[in-house]
Design a protein around this motif. Structure first.
Motif, PDB file in Angstrom:
ATOM      1  N   LEU A  56     -40.819-106.111  74.648  1.00 15.47           N
ATOM      2  CA  LEU A  56     -40.841-104.782  73.382  1.00 15.47           C
ATOM      3  C   LEU A  56     -42.537-104.256  73.750  1.00 15.47           C
ATOM      4  O   LEU A  56     -42.539-103.000  73.008  1.00 15.47           O
ATOM      5  N   ARG A  57     -42.984-104.192  74.701  1.00 14.72           N
ATOM      6  CA  ARG A  57     -44.650-103.897  74.687  1.00 14.72           C
ATOM      7  C   ARG A  57     -44.931-103.167  75.385  1.00 14.72           C
ATOM      8  O   ARG A  57     -45.123-101.806  74.870  1.00 14.72           O
ATOM      9  N   ARG A  58     -44.220-103.526  76.626  1.00 13.39           N
ATOM     10  CA  ARG A  58     -43.417-102.047  77.323  1.00 13.39           C
ATOM     11  C   ARG A  58     -42.352-100.906  77.578  1.00 13.39           C
ATOM     12  O   ARG A  58     -43.097 -99.894  77.462  1.00 13.39           O
ATOM     13  N   THR A  59     -41.983-101.313  76.488  1.00 13.82           N
ATOM     14  CA  THR A  59     -40.515-100.638  76.185  1.00 13.82           C
ATOM     15  C   THR A  59     -40.835 -99.064  75.096  1.00 13.82           C
ATOM     16  O   THR A  59     -40.993 -98.254  74.982  1.00 13.82           O
ATOM     17  N   LEU A  60     -41.920-100.442  74.550  1.00 12.83           N
ATOM     18  CA  LEU A  60     -42.379 -99.255  72.912  1.00 12.83           C
ATOM     19  C   LEU A  60     -43.554 -98.065  73.547  1.00 12.83           C
ATOM     20  O   LEU A  60     -43.531 -97.096  72.945  1.00 12.83           O
ATOM     21  N   GLY A  61     -44.215 -98.843  74.395  1.00 13.47           N
ATOM     22  CA  GLY A  61     -45.288 -97.955  74.792  1.00 13.47           C
ATOM     23  C   GLY A  61     -46.761 -97.924  74.475  1.00 13.47           C
ATOM     24  O   GLY A  61     -46.696 -98.804  73.244  1.00 13.47           O
ATOM     25  N   GLY A  62     -47.179 -97.478  74.255  1.00  7.26           N
ATOM     26  CA  GLY A  62     -49.343 -97.167  74.479  1.00  7.26           C
ATOM     27  C   GLY A  62     -49.378 -97.176  72.785  1.00  7.26           C
ATOM     28  O   GLY A  62     -50.897 -97.631  72.801  1.00  7.26           O
ATOM     29  N   THR A  63     -48.822 -96.127  72.406  1.00  5.18           N
ATOM     30  CA  THR A  63     -49.111 -96.085  70.948  1.00  5.18           C
ATOM     31  C   THR A  63     -48.877 -96.669  70.032  1.00  5.18           C
ATOM     32  O   THR A  63     -48.547 -97.003  68.750  1.00  5.18           O
ATOM     33  N   VAL A  64     -47.414 -98.177  70.291  1.00  4.79           N
ATOM     34  CA  VAL A  64     -47.396 -98.249  69.479  1.00  4.79           C
ATOM     35  C   VAL A  64     -47.400 -99.778  69.241  1.00  4.79           C
ATOM     36  O   VAL A  64     -47.107-100.508  70.743  1.00  4.79           O
ATOM     37  N   VAL A  87     -30.498-106.656  69.182  1.00  5.96           N
ATOM     38  CA  VAL A  87     -30.856-105.846  67.977  1.00  5.96           C
ATOM     39  C   VAL A  87     -32.098-105.757  67.544  1.00  5.96           C
ATOM     40  O   VAL A  87     -33.035-104.762  67.482  1.00  5.96           O
ATOM     41  N   ILE A  88     -32.642-106.045  67.688  1.00  5.42           N
ATOM     42  CA  ILE A  88     -34.825-105.932  68.071  1.00  5.42           C
ATOM     43  C   ILE A  88     -34.271-105.747  68.796  1.00  5.42           C
ATOM     44  O   ILE A  88     -35.808-104.938  67.839  1.00  5.42           O
ATOM     45  N   LEU A  89     -34.801-105.216  69.550  1.00  9.14           N
ATOM     46  CA  LEU A  89     -34.698-104.275  70.749  1.00  9.14           C
ATOM     47  C   LEU A  89     -34.659-102.952  70.362  1.00  9.14           C
ATOM     48  O   LEU A  89     -35.622-102.174  70.089  1.00  9.14           O
ATOM     49  N   ASN A  90     -33.423-102.780  69.947  1.00  7.70           N
ATOM     50  CA  ASN A  90     -32.607-101.352  68.759  1.00  7.70           C
ATOM     51  C   ASN A  90     -33.425-101.222  68.070  1.00  7.70           C
ATOM     52  O   ASN A  90     -33.892 -99.438  68.008  1.00  7.70           O
ATOM     53  N   LEU A  91     -33.763-102.169  66.826  1.00  9.49           N
ATOM     54  CA  LEU A  91     -34.163-101.792  65.701  1.00  9.49           C
ATOM     55  C   LEU A  91     -36.216-101.143  65.999  1.00  9.49           C
ATOM     56  O   LEU A  91     -36.676-100.157  64.969  1.00  9.49           O
ATOM     57  N   ALA A  92     -37.204-101.948  66.890  1.00  8.73           N
ATOM     58  CA  ALA A  92     -38.111-101.278  67.156  1.00  8.73           C
ATOM     59  C   ALA A  92     -38.505-100.398  67.884  1.00  8.73           C
ATOM     60  O   ALA A  92     -38.686 -99.231  67.867  1.00  8.73           O
ATOM     61  N   ILE A  93     -37.136 -99.858  68.865  1.00  4.73           N
ATOM     62  CA  ILE A  93     -36.771 -98.293  69.047  1.00  4.73           C
ATOM     63  C   ILE A  93     -36.385 -97.360  67.873  1.00  4.73           C
ATOM     64  O   ILE A  93     -37.064 -97.128  68.840  1.00  4.73           O
ATOM     65  N   ASP A  97     -38.961 -94.181  67.378  1.00  2.00           N
ATOM     66  CA  ASP A  97     -38.992 -93.070  67.266  1.00  2.00           C
ATOM     67  C   ASP A  97     -39.352 -92.562  66.170  1.00  2.00           C
ATOM     68  O   ASP A  97     -39.703 -91.219  66.096  1.00  2.00           O
ATOM     69  N   ALA A  98     -40.170 -93.627  64.954  1.00  2.00           N
ATOM     70  CA  ALA A  98     -40.108 -92.915  63.680  1.00  2.00           C
ATOM     71  C   ALA A  98     -41.189 -92.831  63.686  1.00  2.00           C
ATOM     72  O   ALA A  98     -41.703 -92.313  62.300  1.00  2.00           O
ATOM     73  N   MET A  99     -42.277 -93.108  63.983  1.00  2.00           N
ATOM     74  CA  MET A  99     -43.524 -92.952  64.694  1.00  2.00           C
ATOM     75  C   MET A  99     -44.559 -92.142  65.808  1.00  2.00           C
ATOM     76  O   MET A  99     -44.283 -92.900  66.711  1.00  2.00           O
ATOM     77  N   PRO A 100     -43.515 -90.898  65.462  1.00  2.00           N
ATOM     78  CA  PRO A 100     -44.018 -90.017  66.553  1.00  2.00           C
ATOM     79  C   PRO A 100     -45.904 -90.254  67.359  1.00  2.00           C
ATOM     80  O   PRO A 100     -46.269 -89.977  67.979  1.00  2.00           O
ATOM     81  N   LEU A 101     -46.405 -90.521  66.360  1.00  2.00           N
ATOM     82  CA  LEU A 101     -48.311 -90.708  66.046  1.00  2.00           C
ATOM     83  C   LEU A 101     -48.078 -91.905  66.704  1.00  2.00           C
ATOM     84  O   LEU A 101     -49.405 -92.159  66.511  1.00  2.00           O
ATOM     85  N   GLY A 102     -47.417 -93.364  67.516  1.00  2.00           N
ATOM     86  CA  GLY A 102     -47.760 -93.804  66.807  1.00  2.00           C
ATOM     87  C   GLY A 102     -47.815 -94.978  65.737  1.00  2.00           C
ATOM     88  O   GLY A 102     -47.861 -94.219  64.535  1.00  2.00           O
TER      89      GLY A 102
END
Length: 127
Positions: A56-64, A87-93, A97-102
């Motif tokens: 999840l950390r790798r997928t979501l990137g450094g801003t999240v 389900v967890i991965l899709n919800l996290a993604i 996406d809803a937090m463009p600024l992190g």
């Protein structure tokens, strides 16, 4: 057949063709996934969350920021573990996406009792 009149028109046609192929492949994969049988088993949700936390950390990137709050003595859950991971991965993604600024994604586990007032779930009252 009409030949492209410019390089940009040729590029657009190739791009549209690739989109059609990708869409067709996606539709076939979705059809296949609907035929997949679920295999619910008793799952330790804390272990499942800890097992996908790094991904999840790798997928979501450094801003999240990914934060987990895992309840001690959590009851097992009867779920298909692979489907729950998706389900967890899709919800996290979706949250990312809803937090463009992190921001922060919180994944929390806990056991709850269903009461007769809980109308959202078709569950009998109890653990």
């Amino acid at each position: 057949m009409r030949l492209p009149t410019s390089a940009s028109e040729s590029w657009r046609r190739r791009r549209c063709g690739r989109r059609g192929v990708a869409r067709s492949s996606t539709n076939r994969l979705l059809a296949f996934s609907r035929k997949q049988h679920l295999t619910p088993t008793a799952v330790d949700l804390n272990a499942l969350v800890m097992g996908i936390e790094d991904m999840l950390r790798r997928t979501l990137g450094g801003t999240v920021e990914v934060t987990t709050v895992l309840a001690p003595d959590l009851w097992p859950a009867l779920v298909d573990p692979h489907q729950l991971e998706l389900v967890i991965l899709n919800l996290a993604i979706n949250a990312r996406d809803a937090m463009p600024l992190g921001g922060r994604v919180l994944i929390e586990t806990r056991s709850m009792k269903a009461s007769k007032l809980d109308k959202s779930a078709d569950l009998a009252p109890g653990d």
